[in-house]
Design a protein around this motif. Structure first.
Motif, mmCIF file in Angstrom:
data_model
loop_
_atom_site.group_PDB
_atom_site.id
_atom_site.type_symbol
_atom_site.label_atom_id
_atom_site.label_comp_id
_atom_site.label_asym_id
_atom_site.label_seq_id
_atom_site.Cartn_x
_atom_site.Cartn_y
_atom_site.Cartn_z
ATOM 1 N N GLU A 155 44.395 33.624 39.640
ATOM 2 C CA GLU A 155 43.098 33.086 39.250
ATOM 3 C C GLU A 155 41.923 33.854 39.858
ATOM 4 N N SER A 213 39.530 37.287 40.875
ATOM 5 C CA SER A 213 39.125 38.597 40.380
ATOM 6 C C SER A 213 39.510 39.684 41.376
ATOM 7 N N LYS A 267 38.400 36.923 45.989
ATOM 8 C CA LYS A 267 37.101 36.761 45.320
ATOM 9 C C LYS A 267 37.320 36.201 43.925
ATOM 10 N N LYS A 268 36.369 35.401 43.517
ATOM 11 C CA LYS A 268 36.316 34.901 42.149
ATOM 12 C C LYS A 268 34.858 34.939 41.744
ATOM 13 N N GLY A 269 34.582 35.707 40.711
ATOM 14 C CA GLY A 269 33.198 35.852 40.270
ATOM 15 C C GLY A 269 32.294 36.433 41.337
#
Length: 101
Positions: free
Chosen positions: A5, A7, A83-85
């Motif tokens: 899920e 990045s 990291k996500k977004g």
């Protein structure tokens, strides 16, 4: 979040420092007897890059006597958080810790 899920998955800040920590935590009696093995851990890495207290679990240990040593490694290593977004997020990882005589 799980790795699929994100990045950017979490990664070790310093694999060399982690290797030194593994060597320092290797129980003397097991090292002397030539007993090595791998402990697979699962834990949550916080946005600060550290394992969150109380989240470290042993998934599998080829030599159960190495489990506590491996947990101490996880408590003391540092990650670049996942990291996500573009934002650092908490994420669960599995990490093998291998002790070689």
């Amino acid at each position: 979040f799980g790795p699929e899920e994100l990045s950017a998955a979490p990664k070790l800040v310093s694999p060399a420092a982690t290797a030194r920590l593994v060597a320092r935590t290797y129980p003397d009696q097991l090292r002397r007897s030539g007993t090595g093995g791998t402990v697979r851990l699962s834990f949550v890495i916080g946005t600060n890059g550290k394992a969150e207290p109380g989240t470290i679990e042993v998934v599998d240990a080829s030599v159960p006597a190495l489990a506590n040593a491996a947990k101490s490694v996880a408590e003391n290593i540092e990650f670049v958080p996942g990291k996500k977004g573009g934002q650092s997020v908490r994420s669960r990882v599995e990490l093998p810790i291998t002790y070689q005589p």
